[in-house]
Motif scaffolding. Structure first.
Motif, mmCIF file in Angstrom:
data_model
loop_
_atom_site.group_PDB
_atom_site.id
_atom_site.type_symbol
_atom_site.label_atom_id
_atom_site.label_comp_id
_atom_site.label_asym_id
_atom_site.label_seq_id
_atom_site.Cartn_x
_atom_site.Cartn_y
_atom_site.Cartn_z
ATOM 1 N N ARG A 123 0.833 -1.205 0.000
ATOM 2 C CA ARG A 123 0.000 0.000 0.000
ATOM 3 C C ARG A 123 0.866 1.254 0.000
ATOM 4 O O ARG A 123 0.576 2.230 -0.694
ATOM 5 C CB ARG A 123 -0.940 0.009 1.210
ATOM 6 N N LEU A 124 1.925 1.227 0.811
ATOM 7 C CA LEU A 124 2.825 2.376 0.878
ATOM 8 C C LEU A 124 3.503 2.619 -0.468
ATOM 9 O O LEU A 124 3.589 3.764 -0.942
ATOM 10 C CB LEU A 124 3.873 2.143 1.969
ATOM 11 N N ARG A 125 3.974 1.561 -1.093
ATOM 12 C CA ARG A 125 4.615 1.708 -2.401
ATOM 13 C C ARG A 125 3.673 2.302 -3.440
ATOM 14 O O ARG A 125 4.081 3.110 -4.282
ATOM 15 C CB ARG A 125 5.117 0.345 -2.890
ATOM 16 N N SER A 126 2.399 1.910 -3.384
ATOM 17 C CA SER A 126 1.440 2.420 -4.371
ATOM 18 C C SER A 126 1.253 3.931 -4.254
ATOM 19 O O SER A 126 0.788 4.570 -5.204
ATOM 20 C CB SER A 126 0.086 1.715 -4.213
ATOM 21 N N LYS A 127 1.644 4.497 -3.106
ATOM 22 C CA LYS A 127 1.440 5.927 -2.877
ATOM 23 C C LYS A 127 2.704 6.766 -3.049
ATOM 24 O O LYS A 127 2.613 7.968 -3.307
ATOM 25 C CB LYS A 127 0.871 6.153 -1.473
ATOM 26 N N ILE A 128 3.880 6.149 -2.881
ATOM 27 C CA ILE A 128 5.101 6.959 -2.943
ATOM 28 C C ILE A 128 6.051 6.568 -4.071
ATOM 29 O O ILE A 128 7.019 7.294 -4.321
ATOM 30 C CB ILE A 128 5.861 6.908 -1.600
ATOM 31 N N GLU A 129 5.790 5.462 -4.746
ATOM 32 C CA GLU A 129 6.685 5.012 -5.811
ATOM 33 C C GLU A 129 6.113 5.336 -7.186
ATOM 34 O O GLU A 129 4.899 5.258 -7.393
ATOM 35 C CB GLU A 129 6.912 3.493 -5.717
ATOM 36 N N ASP A 130 6.983 5.682 -8.135
ATOM 37 C CA ASP A 130 6.537 5.852 -9.518
ATOM 38 C C ASP A 130 6.050 4.526 -10.077
ATOM 39 O O ASP A 130 5.022 4.462 -10.739
ATOM 40 C CB ASP A 130 7.679 6.403 -10.385
ATOM 41 N N ASP A 131 6.813 3.470 -9.818
ATOM 42 C CA ASP A 131 6.460 2.132 -10.270
ATOM 43 C C ASP A 131 6.603 1.191 -9.079
ATOM 44 O O ASP A 131 7.724 0.804 -8.718
ATOM 45 C CB ASP A 131 7.381 1.688 -11.413
ATOM 46 N N PRO A 132 5.487 0.823 -8.433
ATOM 47 C CA PRO A 132 5.573 -0.048 -7.255
ATOM 48 C C PRO A 132 6.274 -1.366 -7.530
ATOM 49 O O PRO A 132 6.808 -1.984 -6.597
ATOM 50 C CB PRO A 132 4.096 -0.270 -6.885
ATOM 51 N N ALA A 133 6.278 -1.806 -8.796
ATOM 52 C CA ALA A 133 6.943 -3.065 -9.130
ATOM 53 C C ALA A 133 8.467 -2.917 -9.137
ATOM 54 O O ALA A 133 9.193 -3.905 -9.037
ATOM 55 C CB ALA A 133 6.465 -3.573 -10.495
ATOM 56 N N VAL A 134 8.933 -1.686 -9.273
ATOM 57 C CA VAL A 134 10.379 -1.411 -9.235
ATOM 58 C C VAL A 134 10.604 -0.304 -8.206
ATOM 59 O O VAL A 134 10.858 0.850 -8.552
ATOM 60 C CB VAL A 134 10.911 -0.990 -10.624
ATOM 61 N N PRO A 135 10.498 -0.630 -6.933
ATOM 62 C CA PRO A 135 10.526 0.405 -5.890
ATOM 63 C C PRO A 135 11.899 1.053 -5.722
ATOM 64 O O PRO A 135 12.931 0.385 -5.820
ATOM 65 C CB PRO A 135 10.120 -0.351 -4.636
ATOM 66 N N VAL A 136 11.877 2.339 -5.478
ATOM 67 C CA VAL A 136 13.094 3.101 -5.198
ATOM 68 C C VAL A 136 13.243 3.350 -3.704
ATOM 69 O O VAL A 136 14.333 3.266 -3.151
ATOM 70 C CB VAL A 136 13.069 4.444 -5.963
ATOM 71 N N TYR A 137 12.136 3.639 -3.034
ATOM 72 C CA TYR A 137 12.193 4.059 -1.638
ATOM 73 C C TYR A 137 12.064 2.903 -0.653
ATOM 74 O O TYR A 137 12.792 2.853 0.339
ATOM 75 C CB TYR A 137 11.104 5.095 -1.363
ATOM 76 N N VAL A 138 11.133 1.999 -0.875
ATOM 77 C CA VAL A 138 10.955 0.861 0.028
ATOM 78 C C VAL A 138 11.373 -0.392 -0.726
ATOM 79 O O VAL A 138 10.618 -0.943 -1.524
ATOM 80 C CB VAL A 138 9.502 0.746 0.525
ATOM 81 N N GLN A 139 12.612 -0.798 -0.477
ATOM 82 C CA GLN A 139 13.223 -1.872 -1.251
ATOM 83 C C GLN A 139 13.187 -3.187 -0.485
ATOM 84 O O GLN A 139 13.379 -3.218 0.731
ATOM 85 C CB GLN A 139 14.680 -1.509 -1.573
ATOM 86 N N THR A 140 12.931 -4.257 -1.223
ATOM 87 C CA THR A 140 12.957 -5.595 -0.637
ATOM 88 C C THR A 140 14.377 -6.139 -0.647
ATOM 89 O O THR A 140 15.077 -6.049 -1.661
ATOM 90 C CB THR A 140 12.052 -6.548 -1.434
ATOM 91 N N VAL A 141 14.806 -6.661 0.485
ATOM 92 C CA VAL A 141 16.072 -7.388 0.557
ATOM 93 C C VAL A 141 15.695 -8.847 0.732
ATOM 94 O O VAL A 141 15.317 -9.277 1.825
ATOM 95 C CB VAL A 141 16.946 -6.890 1.719
#
Length: 231
Positions: free
Chosen positions: A203-221
């Motif tokens: 949900r957070l990615r859908s609001k702050i990322e240009d492309d939630p599928a390729v996140p810049v701010y909230v990254q999965t490790v």
């Protein structure tokens, strides 16, 4: 005294929870349908919404989406099965937490107090945070004012989404496990599960990322958890 809106169609469950929560010091307004809940919500400002997913008419998923579209009250959903896909769907619709039926009032009340602490605690902590907004690319985080913006435009986040972003961004580049996030954001890691974290991240990615599928701010490790970027 907290104000709780309880939306539950089963009379026995509704009346039992209303009585139990009232005895614990909460002001509970209980309704039987999603339509009644949305009507009540528009005329009142509950501190917490307790929402059954399986409602006649407008179901709990749609009620959850409508609440999230217009308000920021924490939502705790009631679900029949802990391993059901309904849990994931409800979290993706915007719920902050869930309790499995049959509901134990003490468990529900603990979750209610947790979401109230999270909301109140973040507001109190804002006064002690740094006063200068942080800028990460085009994302600005104003911890003192609890305001998030992208390219100068405010971003509306639900309380749990905001708390998750603030927690991740305290140390950019630091990896936090799902367990750590459950304890720091939801405050009940020993009772929670990773779906709470993963759904809130989406949900957070859908609001702050240009492309939630390729996140810049909230990254999965992968295999570890999440970290805040850009690095």
């Amino acid at each position: 005294m907290s104000r709780i809106l309880l939306i539950e169609d089963d009379p026995a469950v509704r009346e039992g929870l209303q009585l139990a929560l009232s005895r614990r010091g909460h002001a509970v307004h209980a309704v039987a349908t999603g339509e009644q809940g949305l009507e009540r919500l528009s005329g009142a400002s509950p501190d917490v919404v307790v929402l059954d997913l399986m409602l006649p008419g407008i179901d709990g998923f749609e009620v959850c989406r409508r609440i999230r579209a217009t308000g920021e009250a924490p939502i705790i959903m009631l679900t029949a099965r802990s391993d059901d896909m309904d849990v994931v769907a409800g979290l993706e619709a915007g719920a902050d937490d869930y309790v499995v039926k049959p509901v134990q009032p003490r468990v529900l009340e603990a979750r209610i107090r947790a979401v109230l602490r999270r909301a109140g605690g973040e507001t109190q902590r804002a006064g002690t945070e740094r006063t200068e907004p942080e800028r990460h690319g085009d994302l600005t985080i104003d911890r003192a004012g609890l305001v998030i913006s992208r390219a100068g435009t405010p971003v509306r986040l639900a309380p749990t989404e905001l708390r998750l972003l603030l927690e991740l961004s305290r140390a950019p580049g630091r990896v936090l496990s799902r367990g750590q996030l459950l304890e720091s954001v939801w405050e009940h890691g020993y009772l929670g599960d990773s779906r709470l974290v993963d759904a809130c991240v989406q949900r957070l990615r859908s609001k702050i990322e240009d492309d939630p599928a390729v996140p810049v701010y909230v990254q999965t490790v992968r295999g570890f958890g999440y970290r805040f970027g850009p690095l």
